[in-house]
Design an enzyme around this catalytic site. Structure first.
Site, PDB file in Angstrom:
ATOM      1  N   LYS A 109     -15.070  20.601 -23.274  1.00 42.88           N
ATOM      2  CA  LYS A 109     -13.907  21.417 -22.884  1.00 42.88           C
ATOM      3  C   LYS A 109     -14.267  22.400 -21.767  1.00 42.88           C
ATOM      4  CE  LYS A 109     -13.219  23.042 -27.015  1.00 42.88           C
ATOM      5  NZ  LYS A 109     -14.278  22.263 -27.678  1.00 42.88           N
ATOM      6  N   THR A 110     -15.340  23.133 -21.995  1.00 42.61           N
ATOM      7  CA  THR A 110     -15.736  24.126 -21.004  1.00 42.61           C
ATOM      8  C   THR A 110     -16.110  23.426 -19.696  1.00 42.61           C
ATOM      9  OG1 THR A 110     -16.507  25.547 -22.781  1.00 42.61           O
ATOM     10  CG2 THR A 110     -17.278  26.072 -20.571  1.00 42.61           C
TER      11      THR A 110
ATOM     12  N   ASP B  10     -10.285  29.428 -21.531  1.00 45.20           N
ATOM     13  CA  ASP B  10     -11.221  28.753 -22.453  1.00 45.20           C
ATOM     14  C   ASP B  10     -11.107  29.406 -23.833  1.00 45.20           C
ATOM     15  OD1 ASP B  10     -13.178  27.056 -23.365  1.00 45.20           O
ATOM     16  OD2 ASP B  10     -14.828  27.928 -22.205  1.00 45.20           O
ATOM     17  N   GLU B  11     -11.496  28.696 -24.872  1.00 49.41           N
ATOM     18  CA  GLU B  11     -11.479  29.232 -26.248  1.00 49.41           C
ATOM     19  C   GLU B  11     -10.103  29.805 -26.598  1.00 49.41           C
ATOM     20  OE1 GLU B  11     -14.082  28.877 -28.201  1.00 49.41           O
ATOM     21  OE2 GLU B  11     -15.882  28.835 -26.932  1.00 49.41           O
TER      22      GLU B  11
ATOM     23  N   GLN C  20     -12.157  25.778 -34.504  1.00 46.71           N
ATOM     24  CA  GLN C  20     -13.143  26.814 -34.189  1.00 46.71           C
ATOM     25  C   GLN C  20     -12.524  28.199 -34.074  1.00 46.71           C
ATOM     26  OE1 GLN C  20     -16.532  25.775 -31.523  1.00 46.71           O
ATOM     27  NE2 GLN C  20     -15.264  24.033 -30.977  1.00 46.71           N
TER      28      GLN C  20
ATOM     29  N   ARG D 120     -23.392  23.810 -33.138  1.00 48.07           N
ATOM     30  CA  ARG D 120     -24.212  24.355 -32.048  1.00 48.07           C
ATOM     31  C   ARG D 120     -25.466  23.509 -31.860  1.00 48.07           C
ATOM     32  NH1 ARG D 120     -20.697  25.820 -29.614  1.00 48.07           N
ATOM     33  NH2 ARG D 120     -19.486  24.915 -31.276  1.00 48.07           N
TER      34      ARG D 120
HETATM   35  P1  ATP Z   1     -17.518  24.099 -27.655  1.00 46.61           P
HETATM   36  O1  ATP Z   1     -16.336  23.646 -28.456  1.00 46.61           O
HETATM   37  O2  ATP Z   1     -18.694  24.308 -28.504  1.00 46.61           O
HETATM   38  O3  ATP Z   1     -17.174  25.235 -26.743  1.00 46.61           O
HETATM   39  P2  ATP Z   1     -17.165  22.324 -25.432  1.00 46.61           P
HETATM   40  O4  ATP Z   1     -16.101  21.355 -25.830  1.00 46.61           O
HETATM   41  O5  ATP Z   1     -16.780  23.419 -24.538  1.00 46.61           O
HETATM   42  O6  ATP Z   1     -17.916  22.852 -26.721  1.00 46.61           O
HETATM   43  P3  ATP Z   1     -19.192  21.790 -23.493  1.00 46.61           P
HETATM   44  O7  ATP Z   1     -20.016  22.962 -23.784  1.00 46.61           O
HETATM   45  O8  ATP Z   1     -18.364  21.782 -22.278  1.00 46.61           O
HETATM   46  O9  ATP Z   1     -18.302  21.438 -24.764  1.00 46.61           O
HETATM   47  O10 ATP Z   1     -20.082  20.485 -23.482  1.00 46.61           O
HETATM   48  C1  ATP Z   1     -21.042  20.222 -24.503  1.00 46.61           C
HETATM   49  C2  ATP Z   1     -22.281  19.583 -23.914  1.00 46.61           C
HETATM   50  O11 ATP Z   1     -22.015  18.255 -23.525  1.00 46.61           O
HETATM   51  C3  ATP Z   1     -22.782  20.293 -22.698  1.00 46.61           C
HETATM   52  O12 ATP Z   1     -24.197  20.249 -22.697  1.00 46.61           O
HETATM   53  C4  ATP Z   1     -22.232  19.452 -21.569  1.00 46.61           C
HETATM   54  O13 ATP Z   1     -22.999  19.573 -20.403  1.00 46.61           O
HETATM   55  C5  ATP Z   1     -22.323  18.053 -22.140  1.00 46.61           C
HETATM   56  N1  ATP Z   1     -21.317  17.122 -21.596  1.00 46.61           N
HETATM   57  C6  ATP Z   1     -19.986  17.249 -21.648  1.00 46.61           C
HETATM   58  N2  ATP Z   1     -19.376  16.201 -21.074  1.00 46.61           N
HETATM   59  C7  ATP Z   1     -20.343  15.366 -20.630  1.00 46.61           C
HETATM   60  C8  ATP Z   1     -20.360  14.109 -19.957  1.00 46.61           C
HETATM   61  N3  ATP Z   1     -19.260  13.465 -19.607  1.00 46.61           N
HETATM   62  N4  ATP Z   1     -21.573  13.575 -19.689  1.00 46.61           N
HETATM   63  C9  ATP Z   1     -22.696  14.180 -20.039  1.00 46.61           C
HETATM   64  N5  ATP Z   1     -22.754  15.354 -20.684  1.00 46.61           N
HETATM   65  C10 ATP Z   1     -21.588  15.969 -20.986  1.00 46.61           C
HETATM   66 MG    MG Z   2     -16.837  25.506 -24.753  1.00 45.07          MG
END
Ligand code: ATP
Ligand code: MG
Length: 720
Positions: A35-36, A220-221, A251, A605
């Site tokens: 997402k981020t 975000d969040e 979350q 995490r």
């Molecule tokens: P959270 O809900 O914990 O905030 P999130 O959904 O924001 O998580 P991110 O932090 O953006 O998730 O991504 C999680 C991990 O996966 C990060 O290390 C990111 O770099 C990696 N990642 C995300 N998408 C890809 C992709 N398409 N290919 C490779 N790595 C990825």
């Molecule tokens: Mg995130």
């Protein structure tokens, strides 16, 4: 135009979100699904393909650190400066607006921001001036009332005083508080948001300017936004602005601070043409970790629902350690981190997560012993926390009356009417006569240098310290500490403040008793009296500077603080009923679900290895508890768990109800009891429960005293 470098590292769904038509968008997806990452890439993509300047972007993040990372990510992707882009937390951005338009916001140019403690103090002062009884109306209660109203967008003038005395009093205090802040030119945190909202709402020209400017608003969040934050986003976006929100209902962990998951539904209604995208591939964790977390969260009722999968098949099982007690638990965690380092991992890749801050102390101890550098995020190390330093100041003063630093720290804590003026007079006298503040007090009282009121207040303090010294003479170290934190009024002081923060302070103070109980003097300290040795130990631990920000050190933090972060190795400590889920959540279904979401946040995490632990017996807040393992452990299927030591018992769902009825109150009213130092007496009042239970005993020889049951060694007295 070549945008491939922006899209290269994205999967199909992510790409859809990033390249979707410039319109409203909702990305609803589980932990670690990118997402981020999508949010950042979306900004880069928009700027590149729509020729947008950084100026036209407003992005809201959860922390300033995240904002900083977002900027550098975008700069890296686009090779441009992000100067002029508004990226930050809600509070940070609101602050920026007010600074830029202080006149329209009717604020002085140098307006100051009040933090939560300042706000509390201001409210107390107002209550005193208005002669509102602060034993009936607690300042903390008033504070949360005011903040809550502001979060709902309500000023004092909007509130009907009505007939009930509660609303009437609160409304009156809110009003007075508003006037005081207005006069002083200060704004509190909630005010930042409310006032910037009003600023835009009431200045059509300004609003039009910003609505034109911010063509894209990204959040975000989102699951943790409250009502006013939502209103703020909506207003800034206006009719033309495009809003993208990313979040995960599973979350949402700030309900206790007014966050509303329903805002996600509201968004879908208010921005009806929003495109909704779900991301289901998790890139962070192994299949094992992910499946375990998915199973756990499936126990929550009210979910938007989603399943996460990952390409990373298998993965090591989740280790579950049944510790004998909290020290054993800490040793185990440290051993696992040492092992991680031996196998080539870095310390900074390891995180230790816990439910409440007080848990960190025992683990910090073990890390220090093992010589492993660590960093406590979003909080201070145990012996550096203000309430602990206050307690230590009392202990030092009792030992050495001439300890000026201790004297300054607690002479008026809790408030006993020793004002700044008195203190200043004391400082001058002490300097001129080259004596300690203690000696200056005695001399000046004798000489009649103070007003009667000031002299009385100071005398009370001096008498207190002398009595405390006398009281603790024959007590064990932990009893000494317990005695002093109670009878100094510190525990009572924090208890009366209410709220989670105050509760945490009480817990930390009680944890200091545990520290004393477990204390073993080092070689150099053998000769010293126990209390003195303990104080030396505390001073040294506090003096050990926190490892520098970028140094390679283990990361310690609460699960709340860990939101949005990821670590190759995660240890979650203290999975016991009453601790996690927290005692306060057990009575309410909603709160329990929030605790489960918090556990989900903690587990997700972890990237490669996840280690869970609980202690069969735990000394926490100065009291030994035997809580059953957390129900969350039973909600994780056994196939994902590897039990490092056989678990003695399984948690049955309503086990916690038995806890309460365990014999914690053997000292009911009217019972005769015996204390090792004060002899026999009669229990005349009983207050509180569990770790906080206190009794007032009328001792035959020593008069009436309040004792905390958890550490006063009371026994039933035999009748004579
Ligand atoms: P959270 O809900 O914990 O905030 P999130 O959904 O924001 O998580 P991110 O932090 O953006 O998730 O991504 C999680 C991990 O996966 C990060 O290390 C990111 O770099 C990696 N990642 C995300 N998408 C890809 C992709 N398409 N290919 C490779 N790595 C990825
Ligand atoms: Mg995130």
């Amino acid at each position: 135009m070549d945008v491939s470098h922006i899209l290269n590292s994205l999967n199909e769904e992510q790409r859809k979100a990033v390249t979707g038509d410039p319109g409203h968008m909702l990305v609803l997806a589980g932990a670690g699904s990118g997402k981020t990452r999508v949010l950042v890439h979306r900004i880069a993509w928009l700027m590149q393909t729509q020729q947008l300047s950084p100026q036209s972007i407003l992005a809201v993040t959860f922390t300033n650190k995240a904002a900083h990372e977002m900027r550098s990510r975008i700069e890296e992707l686009l090779q441009i400066s992000t100067f002029g882009m508004w990226v930050g937390t809600f509070h940070g951005l609101a602050h920026r607006l007010l600074r830029q338009h202080y006149e329209e916001a009717k604020l002085p140019k140098e307006f100051q921001v009040l933090d939560s403690d300042d706000q509390h103090r201001t409210i107390k002062r107002i209550m005193k001036a208005m002669e509102v009884d602060d034993s009936r109306w607690q300042p903390r209660q008033v504070q949360s009332y005011i903040n809550q109203k502001k979060d709902e967008g309500l000023r004092a003038a909007h509130i009907e005083p009505g007939y009930d005395i509660y609303t009437k009093t609160m409304q009156r205090l809110y009003q007075a508080y508003e006037e005081t802040c207005e006069r002083a030119g200060v704004v509190d945190f909630a005010e930042l948001l409310l006032r910037s909202l009003e600023l835009l709402r009431d200045n059509a020209g300004l609003l039009a300017h910003y609505q034109r400017r911010f063509q894209h608003v990204l959040v975000d969040e989102f699951q943790d936004t409250n009502a006013i934050q939502y209103a703020w986003i909506k207003l800034l976006a206006g009719q033309e602005g495009k809003v993208m929100i990313v979040g995960d209902d599973d979350q949402s962990i700030y309900g206790w601070r007014g966050a509303k998951i329903e805002n996600i539904h509201r968004f879908s209604r208010d921005f009806a043409d929003a495109m909704t995208i779900r991301l289901e591939q998790n890139y962070r964790s192994t299949q094992t970790i992910l499946s375990a977390a998915n199973q756990l969260i499936s126990y929550n009722q009210d979910r938007l629902g989603k399943e996460l999968w990952t390409d990373v098949s298998g993965g090591d099982p989740i280790d579950l350690y049944a510790a004998f007690n909290e020290i054993d638990e800490a040793h185990y965690i440290v051993a696992r981190i040492e092992q991680w380092a031996r196998e080539g991992g870095r310390y900074s890749e390891a995180a230790i997560l816990y439910r409440s801050n007080a848990q960190s102390r025992v683990i910090e101890d073990s890390l220090i012993q093992a010589g492993i550098p660590y960093r406590v995020y979003g909080g201070l190390r145990f012996f550096e926390r203000a309430e602990i330093k206050d307690a230590l100041a009392y202990l030092r003063l009792v030992l050495h009356h001439d300890d000026d630093i201790g004297f300054e720290r607690v002479v008026n804590l809790p408030t006993r009417g020793v004002g700044n003026k008195t203190l200043e007079q004391l400082r001058v006298y002490a300097r001129e006569h080259n004596v300690s503040l203690w000696q200056a007090s005695i001399a000046m009282i004798q000489a009649g240098d103070f007003t009667a009121r000031a002299a009385r207040a100071l005398q009370i303090f001096i008498d207190l310290i002398i009595t405390l010294k006398d009281d603790i003479e024959d007590l064990e170290l932990d009893e000494q500490v317990g005695w002093i934190i109670t009878n100094s009024g510190l525990v009572e002081h924090h208890k009366s403040q209410k709220g989670e923060k105050a509760q945490a302070k009480v817990e930390n103070l009680e944890e200091l008793i545990t520290a004393a109980k477990q204390f073993e003097p080092g070689e150099a300290e053998q000769e010293l009296p126990a209390l003195q040795a303990f104080l030396a130990h505390a001073a040294l631990e506090a003096g050990e500077a926190q490892a520098a920000k970028h140094a390679d050190c283990v990361q310690m933090m609460t699960m709340h603080t860990a939101k949005g972060l990821e670590f190759p190795l995660v240890c979650i400590a203290g999975l016991e009923e009453g601790l996690f889920p927290h005692q306060m959540s057990l009575a309410e279904g909603n709160r329990l679900e929030e605790e489960r979401r918090l556990c989900y946040v903690g587990m997700t995490r972890a990237m490669q290895r996840l280690i869970l632990s609980y202690a069969e017996s735990r000394m926490l807040h100065g009291r030994q508890t035997f809580n059953p393992p957390s129900r969350f452990l039973d909600e994780i299927p056994d196939e994902f768990l590897h039990e490092v030591r056989a678990r003695k018992q399984k948690a049955v769902a309503p086990r916690f109800t038995q806890q309460k009825s365990s014999p914690e109150h053997p000292h009911s009213l009217g019972r005769r009891v015996r204390h090792p130092k004060f002899g026999d007496g009669v229990v005349v009042s009983v207050e509180g429960q569990g770790a906080h239970a206190r009794v007032q005993v009328n001792f035959d020889q020593h008069g009436s005293k309040w004792l905390v049951l958890a550490y006063a060694k009371l026994e039933p007295a035999t009748m004579v």
